[in-house]
Design a protein around this motif. Structure first.
Motif, mmCIF file in Angstrom:
data_model
loop_
_atom_site.group_PDB
_atom_site.id
_atom_site.type_symbol
_atom_site.label_atom_id
_atom_site.label_comp_id
_atom_site.label_asym_id
_atom_site.label_seq_id
_atom_site.Cartn_x
_atom_site.Cartn_y
_atom_site.Cartn_z
ATOM 1 N N SER A 81 0.844 -1.192 0.000
ATOM 2 C CA SER A 81 0.000 0.000 0.000
ATOM 3 C C SER A 81 0.876 1.238 0.000
ATOM 4 C CB SER A 81 -0.914 0.019 1.235
ATOM 5 O OG SER A 81 -0.136 0.242 2.410
ATOM 6 N N SER A 82 0.248 2.369 -0.202
ATOM 7 C CA SER A 82 0.943 3.659 -0.123
ATOM 8 C C SER A 82 0.229 4.556 0.880
ATOM 9 C CB SER A 82 0.965 4.348 -1.492
ATOM 10 O OG SER A 82 1.699 3.602 -2.427
ATOM 11 N N ASP A 83 1.020 5.248 1.690
ATOM 12 C CA ASP A 83 0.433 6.192 2.644
ATOM 13 C C ASP A 83 -0.188 7.404 1.950
ATOM 14 O OD1 ASP A 83 1.163 4.710 4.825
ATOM 15 O OD2 ASP A 83 2.894 5.943 5.363
ATOM 16 N N ALA A 84 0.448 7.834 0.821
ATOM 17 C CA ALA A 84 0.021 9.065 0.154
ATOM 18 C C ALA A 84 -0.074 10.203 1.172
ATOM 19 C CB ALA A 84 -1.313 8.862 -0.566
ATOM 20 N N HIS A 85 0.986 10.307 1.979
ATOM 21 C CA HIS A 85 0.943 11.246 3.107
ATOM 22 C C HIS A 85 2.154 12.165 3.170
ATOM 23 C CE1 HIS A 85 0.589 12.758 7.198
ATOM 24 N NE2 HIS A 85 1.732 12.177 7.515
ATOM 25 N N HIS A 86 3.374 11.604 3.158
ATOM 26 C CA HIS A 86 4.582 12.401 3.415
ATOM 27 C C HIS A 86 5.788 11.670 2.836
ATOM 28 C CE1 HIS A 86 7.825 14.299 5.818
ATOM 29 N NE2 HIS A 86 7.007 15.338 5.883
ATOM 30 N N ALA A 87 6.815 12.421 2.482
ATOM 31 C CA ALA A 87 7.994 11.815 1.864
ATOM 32 C C ALA A 87 8.745 10.887 2.800
ATOM 33 C CB ALA A 87 8.933 12.904 1.352
ATOM 34 N N THR A 88 8.814 11.218 4.071
ATOM 35 C CA THR A 88 9.613 10.405 4.993
ATOM 36 C C THR A 88 8.853 9.913 6.214
ATOM 37 O OG1 THR A 88 10.421 12.408 6.123
ATOM 38 C CG2 THR A 88 11.768 11.532 4.319
ATOM 39 N N ALA A 89 7.793 10.584 6.607
ATOM 40 C CA ALA A 89 7.070 10.199 7.826
ATOM 41 C C ALA A 89 5.911 9.264 7.484
ATOM 42 C CB ALA A 89 6.529 11.437 8.529
ATOM 43 N N PRO A 90 5.752 8.174 8.236
ATOM 44 C CA PRO A 90 4.582 7.327 8.026
ATOM 45 C C PRO A 90 3.313 8.062 8.433
ATOM 46 C CG PRO A 90 5.773 6.631 9.993
ATOM 47 C CD PRO A 90 6.614 7.680 9.331
ATOM 48 N N HIS A 91 2.182 7.573 7.942
ATOM 49 C CA HIS A 91 0.920 8.182 8.336
ATOM 50 C C HIS A 91 0.816 8.128 9.860
ATOM 51 C CE1 HIS A 91 -3.379 8.735 8.990
ATOM 52 N NE2 HIS A 91 -3.406 9.311 7.799
ATOM 53 N N PRO A 92 0.411 9.208 10.510
ATOM 54 C CA PRO A 92 0.425 9.249 11.980
ATOM 55 C C PRO A 92 -0.447 8.199 12.644
ATOM 56 C CG PRO A 92 -0.717 11.164 11.045
ATOM 57 C CD PRO A 92 0.012 10.498 9.930
ATOM 58 N N GLU A 93 -1.428 7.664 11.942
ATOM 59 C CA GLU A 93 -2.260 6.601 12.503
ATOM 60 C C GLU A 93 -1.903 5.228 11.929
ATOM 61 O OE1 GLU A 93 -6.297 7.707 11.866
ATOM 62 O OE2 GLU A 93 -6.091 9.624 12.920
ATOM 63 N N GLY A 94 -0.839 5.190 11.119
ATOM 64 C CA GLY A 94 -0.423 3.914 10.549
ATOM 65 C C GLY A 94 -1.415 3.320 9.571
ATOM 66 N N ARG A 95 -2.180 4.168 8.893
ATOM 67 C CA ARG A 95 -3.230 3.658 8.020
ATOM 68 C C ARG A 95 -2.674 2.823 6.867
ATOM 69 N NH1 ARG A 95 -6.974 9.086 7.355
ATOM 70 N NH2 ARG A 95 -7.719 9.210 9.530
ATOM 71 N N GLY A 96 -1.557 3.268 6.284
ATOM 72 C CA GLY A 96 -1.010 2.558 5.132
ATOM 73 C C GLY A 96 -0.522 1.166 5.469
ATOM 74 N N ILE A 97 0.268 1.041 6.521
ATOM 75 C CA ILE A 97 0.782 -0.279 6.878
ATOM 76 C C ILE A 97 -0.335 -1.157 7.426
ATOM 77 C CG2 ILE A 97 1.562 0.493 9.172
ATOM 78 C CD1 ILE A 97 3.131 -2.228 6.857
ATOM 79 N N GLU A 98 -1.328 -0.570 8.081
ATOM 80 C CA GLU A 98 -2.477 -1.354 8.525
ATOM 81 C C GLU A 98 -3.238 -1.913 7.323
ATOM 82 O OE1 GLU A 98 -6.678 -1.010 11.036
ATOM 83 O OE2 GLU A 98 -5.110 0.510 11.311
#
Length: 410
Positions: A265-282
């Motif tokens: 999946s892709s976070d589509a959020h930030h170049a280096t920071a994971p999505h703050p709620e971990g939505r992409g990896i979840e």
């Protein structure tokens, strides 16, 4: 639709060249010991971050021959040694297989950074006439897969995945698709990375990604610890030989474990920071479990991405707790190996295979004060034994790349 048993992929060979050692057994014993591989690095002497995790005793001339020792970049050398180990471990002979049915998928991010830096200096100091004709072929990331294919006569698809620190897991997932669709019968899947150069590490340090515990490098990488402050950069290569389970069993191969599920999946959020709620990896983890036909309550073990950076461990840890609860035994082997960047997902998938095969979860090195904000059963101190039917390996990368693998007992 979740795969049936006939769709499972067999892991029949492993090859590991990491800071924990050269070879599967040496790696496994070091990872089980929980002793960090981080040491002072003379190539970084005088810099704010002067330590790393390098592969010990790696002699390309001895392991690969003279040609490879000067004409190939180190990330390719590591990949070649790991791939040869994996093929031998699988009981396969490149001289007898049908190379048109063999593929290679390897992850890499930074290519031949050392050669590029060296030749850039040559250009500035001595002019274009002195630049090496090998610059381009030593620098290009695709050469990891290219040279492995040349070395073993793999004439099927040969490609490199570049999803930053998720590259190795992405490679395994891509290999799965080549096998499931019938394009290949055997795929060498994994990743390699060797970019421990002054410029690369200076960039990582300026980003705030690297640990600043320089007074004691062996205690710097502290996944899930309350005092973690960044990762220790490392180099490595890991290769898995994958086949369809039915094919592997028909030839009498030893099946170490099965790859049952994968998703990205892709976070589509930030170049280096994971999505703050971990939505992409979840999203990736839930999809991988669904792909495998495995329930969240069935996961026994997680080899987490666990970089020892404050943000990653908190976000990933909370996500794992939310999805899987407190049942799985969690570890981050980066406490021992450091962060091998693109190679991380590959070597951690291999460690998860070994955990399933042998019923042992490695400890998380340097975990002395578990972060109270992370509600997980993180293994620390010493390895934990017990039956492991299902394991998960999670990977996250700059750019918002996420990948998850589900492995089950054979």
């Amino acid at each position: 639709m979740a795969p049936g048993r006939a769709d499972a992929l067999a892991v029949t060979g492993l090859g590991l060249v990491t800071p924990a050692g050269i070879g599967v057994e040496e790696n496994w014993q070091r990872v089980l010991s929980g002793r960090s591989c981080a040491t002072r690095d003379e190539t970084l002497s005088g810099r704010p971050t002067d330590f790393s995790c390098r592969v010990p005793g790696f002699d390309p001339g001895e392991l690969l021959g003279g040609f490879a020792s000067w004409q190939l970049e180190r990330f390719v050398q590591l990949a070649l040694v790991a791939s040869r180990m994996a093929v031998a471990d699988a009981g396969l002979d490149p001289l007898t297989w049908d190379g048109t049915r063999v593929g290679v998928v390897l992850g890499n991010s930074l290519g031949g950074a050392a050669t590029f830096e060296e030749q850039h200096d040559t250009l500035r100091e001595s002019g274009p006439a002195k630049v090496s004709p090998l610059l381009v072929t030593k620098y290009m990331p695709n050469m990891a897969a290219g040279y492995v294919a040349i070395d073993c006569g793999a004439r099927g698809p040969s490609l490199v995945t570049a999803t930053a620190c998720a590259s190795g897991a992405t490679a395994v997932g891509t290999a799965r698709d080549l096998l499931r669709t019938g394009v290949c019968d055997i795929v060498l899947a994994g990743a390699s990375e060797s970019a421990l150069t002054p410029t690369v590490l200076a960039g990582l340090a300026k980003m705030g990604a690297l640990s600043r515990h320089r007074e004691a490098p062996e205690h710097a990488s502290r996944p899930f610890d309350a005092e973690r402050d960044g990762f220790v950069a490392a180099e490595a290569a890991g290769v898995l030989v994958l086949e369809r389970e039915a094919d592997a069993r028909a030839r009498g191969a030893h099946v170490r474990a099965l790859v049952r599920g994968y998703a990205a999946s892709s976070d589509a959020h930030h170049a280096t920071a994971p999505h703050p709620e971990g939505r992409g990896i979840e999203q990736a983890l839930r999809a991988a479990l669904a792909d495998a036909g495995v329930g969240t309550s069935e996961v026994d073990h997680v080899n987490a991405h666990g970089t020892a950076t404050p943000m990653n461990d908190l976000i990933e840890g909370r996500m794992l707790s939310r999805v899987l609860g407190g049942r799985p035994a969690v570890t981050s082997t980066k406490g021992v190996t450091g962060h091998t960047l693109a190679a991380a997902g590959a070597i951690e998938a291999a460690y998860a295979v070994l955990a399933v095969e042998r019923g042992v979860v490695p400890p998380t090195a340097n975990l002395k004060n578990p972060d109270p904000a992370i509600d997980l059963d993180v293994v620390a101190g010493e390895a934990r034994t017990g039956r492991i039917d299902t394991a998960v390996s999670t990977s996250l990368g700059f750019g918002g790349h996420n990948a998850a693998l589900v492995l089950t007992a054979a």
